[in-house]
Design an enzyme around this catalytic site. Sequence first.
Site, PDB file in Angstrom:
ATOM      1  N   LYS A  52       9.041  -3.206  15.506  1.00 29.85           N
ATOM      2  CA  LYS A  52       9.425  -2.175  14.795  1.00 29.85           C
ATOM      3  C   LYS A  52      10.423  -1.205  15.621  1.00 29.85           C
ATOM      4  CE  LYS A  52       7.054  -1.986  10.902  1.00 29.85           C
ATOM      5  NZ  LYS A  52       7.597  -1.548   9.615  1.00 29.85           N
ATOM      6  N   TYR A  72       4.024  -6.557  17.043  1.00 32.99           N
ATOM      7  CA  TYR A  72       4.114  -5.457  16.152  1.00 32.99           C
ATOM      8  C   TYR A  72       4.912  -4.217  16.426  1.00 32.99           C
ATOM      9  CZ  TYR A  72       3.395  -1.878  12.585  1.00 32.99           C
ATOM     10  OH  TYR A  72       3.276  -1.040  11.477  1.00 32.99           O
ATOM     11  N   LEU A 106      12.925 -11.080   1.703  1.00 28.83           N
ATOM     12  CA  LEU A 106      13.809 -10.443   2.767  1.00 28.83           C
ATOM     13  C   LEU A 106      14.538 -11.667   3.357  1.00 28.83           C
ATOM     14  CD1 LEU A 106      12.853  -6.914   3.749  1.00 28.83           C
ATOM     15  CD2 LEU A 106      14.282  -7.622   1.882  1.00 28.83           C
ATOM     16  N   ALA A 119       7.044  -5.140   5.599  1.00 31.15           N
ATOM     17  CA  ALA A 119       6.625  -5.412   7.121  1.00 31.15           C
ATOM     18  C   ALA A 119       5.351  -6.129   7.192  1.00 31.15           C
ATOM     19  CB  ALA A 119       6.869  -4.402   8.147  1.00 31.15           C
ATOM     20  N   TYR A 134       0.803  -1.332  -0.051  1.00 30.00           N
ATOM     21  CA  TYR A 134      -0.076  -0.078   0.008  1.00 30.00           C
ATOM     22  C   TYR A 134       0.857   1.307   0.036  1.00 30.00           C
ATOM     23  CZ  TYR A 134      -3.055   3.458   2.256  1.00 30.00           C
ATOM     24  OH  TYR A 134      -3.729   4.653   2.396  1.00 30.00           O
ATOM     25  N   ASP A 171      -6.277  -1.110  21.589  1.00 28.44           N
ATOM     26  CA  ASP A 171      -6.472   0.044  20.859  1.00 28.44           C
ATOM     27  C   ASP A 171      -6.514   1.116  22.104  1.00 28.44           C
ATOM     28  OD1 ASP A 171      -7.337  -0.383  18.335  1.00 28.44           O
ATOM     29  OD2 ASP A 171      -9.502  -0.561  18.531  1.00 28.44           O
TER      30      ASP A 171
HETATM   31  N1  UFG Z   1     -12.096   0.917  13.779  1.00 30.92           N
HETATM   32  C1  UFG Z   1     -13.694   0.587  14.130  1.00 30.92           C
HETATM   33  N2  UFG Z   1     -14.072  -0.095  13.380  1.00 30.92           N
HETATM   34  C2  UFG Z   1     -13.511  -0.923  12.307  1.00 30.92           C
HETATM   35  C3  UFG Z   1     -11.962  -0.557  12.260  1.00 30.92           C
HETATM   36  C4  UFG Z   1     -11.414   0.395  13.108  1.00 30.92           C
HETATM   37  O1  UFG Z   1     -14.091   1.234  15.039  1.00 30.92           O
HETATM   38  O2  UFG Z   1     -14.237  -1.696  11.803  1.00 30.92           O
HETATM   39  C5  UFG Z   1     -11.580   1.794  14.892  1.00 30.92           C
HETATM   40  C6  UFG Z   1     -10.255   0.975  15.652  1.00 30.92           C
HETATM   41  O3  UFG Z   1     -10.847   0.626  16.874  1.00 30.92           O
HETATM   42  C7  UFG Z   1      -9.321   2.160  15.886  1.00 30.92           C
HETATM   43  C8  UFG Z   1      -9.490   3.290  14.749  1.00 30.92           C
HETATM   44  O4  UFG Z   1     -10.855   2.616  14.114  1.00 30.92           O
HETATM   45  O5  UFG Z   1      -9.698   3.171  17.380  1.00 30.92           O
HETATM   46  C9  UFG Z   1      -8.525   3.109  13.782  1.00 30.92           C
HETATM   47  O6  UFG Z   1      -8.099   1.781  13.423  1.00 30.92           O
HETATM   48  P1  UFG Z   1      -7.371   1.050  12.252  1.00 30.92           P
HETATM   49  O7  UFG Z   1      -7.303  -0.304  12.348  1.00 30.92           O
HETATM   50  O8  UFG Z   1      -7.602   1.735  11.115  1.00 30.92           O
HETATM   51  O9  UFG Z   1      -5.961   1.553  12.506  1.00 30.92           O
HETATM   52  P2  UFG Z   1      -5.052   1.603  14.034  1.00 30.92           P
HETATM   53  O10 UFG Z   1      -5.044   2.780  14.979  1.00 30.92           O
HETATM   54  O11 UFG Z   1      -5.556   0.292  14.816  1.00 30.92           O
HETATM   55  O12 UFG Z   1      -3.410   1.104  13.420  1.00 30.92           O
HETATM   56  C10 UFG Z   1      -2.724   1.596  12.390  1.00 30.92           C
HETATM   57  C11 UFG Z   1      -1.986   0.791  11.631  1.00 30.92           C
HETATM   58  C12 UFG Z   1      -0.916   0.408  12.657  1.00 30.92           C
HETATM   59  C13 UFG Z   1      -0.107   1.460  13.206  1.00 30.92           C
HETATM   60  C14 UFG Z   1      -1.121   2.365  13.870  1.00 30.92           C
HETATM   61  C15 UFG Z   1      -0.175   3.732  14.464  1.00 30.92           C
HETATM   62  O13 UFG Z   1      -2.950  -0.429  11.356  1.00 30.92           O
HETATM   63  O14 UFG Z   1      -0.273  -0.655  11.921  1.00 30.92           O
HETATM   64  O15 UFG Z   1      -2.170   2.766  12.983  1.00 30.92           O
HETATM   65  O16 UFG Z   1      -1.219   4.543  14.713  1.00 30.92           O
HETATM   66  F1  UFG Z   1       0.591   0.866  14.148  1.00 30.92           F
END
Ligand code: UFG
Length: 323
Positions: free
Chosen positions: A145, A141, A52, A75, A11, A279
């Site tokens: 990193k 994860y 890798l 990654a 991506y 989260d």
């Molecule tokens: N969320 C929902 N419903 C969903 C999907 C996500 O409510 O169907 C919420 C999650 O609980 C979270 C927010 O939307 O509060 C964002 O979730 P994402 O899964 O989009 O992203 P994350 O914040 O969990 O994680 C992302 C990357 C990680 C990285 C992180 C750093 O996926 O690899 O950002 O901030 F580490």
Amino acid sequence: MKIMVCGGAGYIGSACTEYLLDNGHEVVVFDSLVTGHEAAIDPRAGFIKGDLGNRDLLMQSVKDGQFEAIMHFAAFSLVGESMQDPGKYFRNNLCNAINMADAAVAGGVRTIVFSSTAATFGEPDEIPIRETTTQCPINPYGESKLCFEKVLYWYNKVHGLQYAALRYFNAAGATENFGEDHNPETHLIPIILQVAQGKREKIMIYGDDYDTPDGTCVRDYIHILDLAQAHMLALNAPESGHYNLGTGNGLSVKEIIEAARKVTGHEIPAEIAPRRAGDPPRLIACSDLIKKKLGWQPQFEDAETIIESVWKWIQKNPDGYDD
Ligand code: UFG
């Protein structure tokens, strides 16, 4: 410059490859295609299909290519999966990344630009999160990193290999040609837009009882083209460093859903579901350091513009890369 982009079929790697090529750099993508897509490799780039973990192929490819820089996007990045299978994360994100650092040293590469993450901070003890904020990951994860950030620090001290560790907050958005196509998809914006596409019935909001203004989690969404700009600036950084990359705007899950409703004109039904494990309530970056040191300036500062770019890509590619 001549640059090897590890993970250039993924991506963020695909958008960054396009941006580098648009700005006159030469790129060779090194990708296993385990999670990436062949169709996401910019046709102007060279391509080596490899993992890798294949140290010999990597060493030879870096030596033959005479690269000035290597960018590492290759990654695994699913927090939940890392809690089920930490070995998968340490093997790829750490051990295989060390192969890349060794190949860089052996091949005379000057600098590495590494995709690190806000997940290295865990549940931060201050908001906004600065480069000096304590790093204490709460999942394998983020730990994998952080471990590789430390490897880079020591390779710089011992071998003189320069590096920039870019700690992304929530990568989002699409370019004209490249977008997000994960299987399974777990990220908020693509899932919301799947509802607008009619592929899902509703979006589940994971928890509305957090200590945030509307009770849902707050994140700092940054457009992949702004990440790409940071990578290019890092190529010419005068010294090694760690930089946080976000816009500094915290947006809640509910605010993102509302912005998506405006962009798509779809009602996007939402339902409150239990919290998702791991989260943190709020992750917002302070990116003053990279602005000051490297002159980085984000171009996409509001949710609607970011979501609009994704929606446009989805209209052109309703089933993703189709491979
Ligand atoms: N969320 C929902 N419903 C969903 C999907 C996500 O409510 O169907 C919420 C999650 O609980 C979270 C927010 O939307 O509060 C964002 O979730 P994402 O899964 O989009 O992203 P994350 O914040 O969990 O994680 C992302 C990357 C990680 C990285 C992180 C750093 O996926 O690899 O950002 O901030 F580490």
